[in-house]
Design a protein around this motif. Structure first.
Motif, PDB file in Angstrom:
ATOM      1  N   UNK A  80     -19.725 108.602  50.921  1.00 52.72           N
ATOM      2  CA  UNK A  80     -19.676 108.410  52.374  1.00 52.72           C
ATOM      3  C   UNK A  80     -20.763 109.217  53.080  1.00 52.72           C
ATOM      4  N   UNK A  81     -20.965 110.449  52.647  1.00 53.11           N
ATOM      5  CA  UNK A  81     -22.035 111.247  53.248  1.00 53.11           C
ATOM      6  C   UNK A  81     -23.396 110.607  53.016  1.00 53.11           C
ATOM      7  N   UNK A  82     -23.618 110.160  51.801  1.00 55.21           N
ATOM      8  CA  UNK A  82     -24.902 109.525  51.497  1.00 55.21           C
ATOM      9  C   UNK A  82     -25.121 108.289  52.365  1.00 55.21           C
ATOM     10  N   UNK A  83     -24.073 107.465  52.512  1.00 53.14           N
ATOM     11  CA  UNK A  83     -24.180 106.261  53.336  1.00 53.14           C
ATOM     12  C   UNK A  83     -24.393 106.635  54.796  1.00 53.14           C
ATOM     13  N   UNK A  84     -23.660 107.626  55.284  1.00 50.39           N
ATOM     14  CA  UNK A  84     -23.778 108.031  56.684  1.00 50.39           C
ATOM     15  C   UNK A  84     -25.199 108.502  57.000  1.00 50.39           C
ATOM     16  N   UNK A  85     -25.760 109.312  56.117  1.00 47.14           N
ATOM     17  CA  UNK A  85     -27.102 109.829  56.377  1.00 47.14           C
ATOM     18  C   UNK A  85     -28.154 108.729  56.310  1.00 47.14           C
ATOM     19  N   UNK A  86     -27.967 107.778  55.399  1.00 48.16           N
ATOM     20  CA  UNK A  86     -28.893 106.644  55.332  1.00 48.16           C
ATOM     21  C   UNK A  86     -28.842 105.837  56.635  1.00 48.16           C
ATOM     22  N   UNK A  87     -27.627 105.556  57.114  1.00 49.97           N
ATOM     23  CA  UNK A  87     -27.486 104.756  58.334  1.00 49.97           C
ATOM     24  C   UNK A  87     -28.057 105.494  59.541  1.00 49.97           C
ATOM     25  N   UNK A  88     -27.829 106.795  59.601  1.00 44.68           N
ATOM     26  CA  UNK A  88     -28.396 107.581  60.707  1.00 44.68           C
ATOM     27  C   UNK A  88     -29.918 107.549  60.666  1.00 44.68           C
ATOM     28  N   UNK A  89     -30.468 107.712  59.486  1.00 41.94           N
ATOM     29  CA  UNK A  89     -31.922 107.679  59.336  1.00 41.94           C
ATOM     30  C   UNK A  89     -32.494 106.343  59.778  1.00 41.94           C
ATOM     31  N   UNK A  90     -31.771 105.285  59.534  1.00 46.08           N
ATOM     32  CA  UNK A  90     -32.253 103.953  59.892  1.00 46.08           C
ATOM     33  C   UNK A  90     -32.000 103.597  61.349  1.00 46.08           C
ATOM     34  N   UNK A 129     -18.031 108.314  57.941  1.00 46.87           N
ATOM     35  CA  UNK A 129     -17.334 109.566  57.628  1.00 46.87           C
ATOM     36  C   UNK A 129     -15.907 109.587  58.157  1.00 46.87           C
ATOM     37  N   UNK A 130     -15.648 108.837  59.191  1.00 44.95           N
ATOM     38  CA  UNK A 130     -14.371 108.925  59.902  1.00 44.95           C
ATOM     39  C   UNK A 130     -13.145 108.686  59.023  1.00 44.95           C
ATOM     40  N   UNK A 133     -23.870 105.254  65.196  1.00 43.59           N
ATOM     41  CA  UNK A 133     -22.455 104.892  65.296  1.00 43.59           C
ATOM     42  C   UNK A 133     -21.903 104.508  63.931  1.00 43.59           C
ATOM     43  N   UNK A 134     -22.631 103.675  63.198  1.00 38.83           N
ATOM     44  CA  UNK A 134     -22.200 103.298  61.850  1.00 38.83           C
ATOM     45  C   UNK A 134     -22.138 104.518  60.940  1.00 38.83           C
TER      46      UNK A 134
END
Length: 581
Positions: free
Chosen positions: A367-377, A387-388, A381-382
């Motif tokens: 989840x952390x890996x996915x969250x950071x990827x989405x933030x970088x892109x 993480x939620x 919000x995603x």
């Protein structure tokens, strides 16, 4: 999580609550998220925590701890490049001595054993092969000689921190060993590459030699000048061996320059390992084979073979299932590699598959890996929503044993609130932006990105600004103290980078921030995040050309980062506007 692995993470990966630059936008080992998310997988079962046993120890032989065989001393120039004829004669001599270990005459057996010990590293790999000899006497004596040889190798020219890592590797549980391999692959200036190369040669357990090779291949630099240094390390330390992982490296590094010859050879090697997984699964693993397919997909993609690359990536998805803890860890590892190499869509697909299928108790890393990827892109919000669900499980105590790795619940929640704050800023909702920043700082007062964003709030009340100023000064003081106490270059680079980022973005002393940022990139020039920090300091100083130069370097080191690319565009646009017409 294994306590030793946690200690390694904090000692070498620099897990600190105020680390900036998360895994979607940086070199894999320079932030809280990567240190906690990338390096440390799910906690292993109690039965897996036992210290790794040496399968080559001879009954009755000395079993006291020995230095790692990976720490062989550097070869002299004569040893490094012997003539083909001399090398052949030495190999023939060693094979004759190994056969002599099974001689009927006791004195001949003893003499062969002593001579093999004298030959040392040159005999190591043939002795490994001798463990499969049909003569039990040969096998028993080969085991003993393998046990004795490492004690004569010493630690070579390794620095203190690498020697410490190797000692953890030698005595550690599987989780610790995996952590050490990843750390060695990603130390600044490639300092860990020689140790990894020697592990590939001298590691007694073939599975761990293969894992070391995967890490070394995944660490292959993107910049041409660094690739030359990488290739020189391989030539110097890998030697001549018939071990499969050495063949992988020898062939793979040739693909960019000799694709017509090297790529078919590589595909053959991957097919052989795939067949080995089906026939003798104890000699390899799904994670190892999936890594080979991933490397193949990357090579094919870089050569413009799009359909072949997609087919290779599909094989990865067939091999790995998130329900198996080791394979879940491999899915995240490979997704991070794909993102760093610019294959963001593949990385996101793999992380979403991991999150969807993983045991919720073990899903934080994915989840952390996915969250950071989405933030970088550009999707904060995603990122927050990724993480939620995990944090809700913690809040509701629905799952009694959650693996949080090396991070606290507050640090994870603070990061989620920061993502929400970024989302509302993009939406123009300044009230919610400020509210979520306050929540982020409440949960982790050392969250540097949240502190910077709060400092930059317009029209904030005086008491709020004074509170933020106090927290910034406290964070800076803590970082300066840690920097002064540290003797480790990885820690020093991280603390310098954090100081430069914090001070440079809060209207502090920009001369001091510039000095810190320059020192960070000197210590770890392969880290795109550090170049990004240097670029931002130049930008705030009004040195637009230097900012663009540093940010261009950051983008080259992290081609999968949309965040870094956006910053480069901003700097270029600013220069265009500031130039006199």
């Amino acid at each position: 999580m294994n306590r030793v692995a946690r200690r390694l993470c904090r000692r070498f990966c620099l897990v600190r609550p105020w680390m900036r630059k998360f895994l979607g936008i940086i070199h894999p080992f320079s932030s809280l998220a990567i240190a906690a998310v990338c390096l440390l997988g799910p906690a292993v079962a109690a039965g897996q925590m036992a210290t790794t046993q040496d399968p080559s120890a001879q009954p009755g032989a000395n079993t006291s701890p020995q230095p790692s065989p990976s720490s062989a001393p550097e070869a002299s120039p004569a040893e490094e490049a012997p003539s083909e004829e001399a090398a052949g004669q030495l190999r023939e001599k060693i094979h004759k001595l190994i056969e002599q270990l099974g001689a009927e005459d006791y004195h001949l057996r003893e003499a062969a054993e002593k001579e093999l010990i004298r030959l040392g590293p040159a005999a190591y790999e043939p002795l490994l092969e001798a463990l499969n000899h049909p003569d039990p006497e040969v096998v028993a004596r080969a085991r003993y000689v393998l046990r004795v040889i490492p004690s004569q190798l010493g630690w070579g020219e390794e620095s203190g921190d690498i020697r410490e890592l190797l000692s953890f590797y030698e005595t550690g549980a599987p989780e610790v060993r995996r952590t050490v391999l990843r750390l060695l692959a990603n130390l600044g200036r490639g300092r860990g590459w020689p140790a990894l190369a020697r592990l590939i040669r001298f590691e007694r357990e073939p599975l761990w030699a293969k894992r070391a090779a995967i890490e070394l291949l995944a660490a292959q630099p993107l910049l041409p000048e660094t690739r030359e240094r990488y290739a020189a390390v391989l030539r110097r330390h890998l030697g001549d061996s018939s071990r499969p992982p050495l063949s992988w490296i020898t062939v793979y590094v040739q693909i960019p320059t000799r694709p017509d010859d090297a790529l078919p050879q590589w595909r053959k090697l991957v097919a052989e390992e795939q067949a080995l997984l089906a026939a003798q699964p104890e000699r390899t693993s799904a994670a190892i084979v999936a890594a080979l397919w991933t490397l193949q997909a990357l090579a094919e993609s870089e050569l413009g073979q799009t359909e072949a690359a997609k087919a290779s990536f599909a094989r990865v998805q067939e091999l790995l299932v998130p329900e198996v803890p080791e394979q879940l860890e491999a899915m995240v590892d490979l997704a991070l590699l794909l993102q760093r190499r610019g294959k963001v869509e593949w990385a996101e697909a793999e992380l979403r598959r991991a999150v969807a299928g993983a045991d919720p108790r073990r899903s934080l890393r994915a989840r952390q890996a996915l969250a950071e990827l989405l933030y970088d892109q550009g999707h904060p919000l995603a990122a927050a929503q990724a993480l939620e669900p995990f944090l809700k499980l913690v809040q509701e105590r629905a799952v009694p044993m959650l693996d949080l790795g090396s991070v606290s619940v507050g640090e994870v929640r603070s990061r989620m609130h920061y993502f929400f704050a970024c989302h509302f800023l993009a939406q123009g909702n300044l009230a919610e932006h400020r509210r979520y920043l306050q929540l982020a700082i409440r949960d982790d007062p050392r969250n540097i990105d949240a502190l910077i964003a709060a400092w930059q709030l317009a029209d904030a009340p005086a008491d709020f600004r004074e509170e933020i100023r106090h927290l910034i000064l406290r964070a800076r003081s803590q970082l300066e103290r840690l920097l002064a106490e540290s003797t480790d270059p990885e820690e020093q680079a991280s603390f310098l980078n954090q100081l430069a980022w914090l001070v440079g973005n809060t209207k502090g002393n920009l001369d001091q921030a510039l000095n810190w940022a320059k020192r960070a990139v000197e210590l770890h020039p392969e880290n795109g995040a550090y170049w990004d920090t240097l670029a931002h300091v130049y930008y705030h100083r009004g040195e637009w050309e230097k900012a663009i130069e540093a940010q261009t370097r950051a983008v080259a080191l992290e081609p999968g980062s949309a965040f870094l690319a956006r910053q480069l565009e901003l700097f270029q646009q600013t220069l265009k506007e500031k130039k006199p017409r």
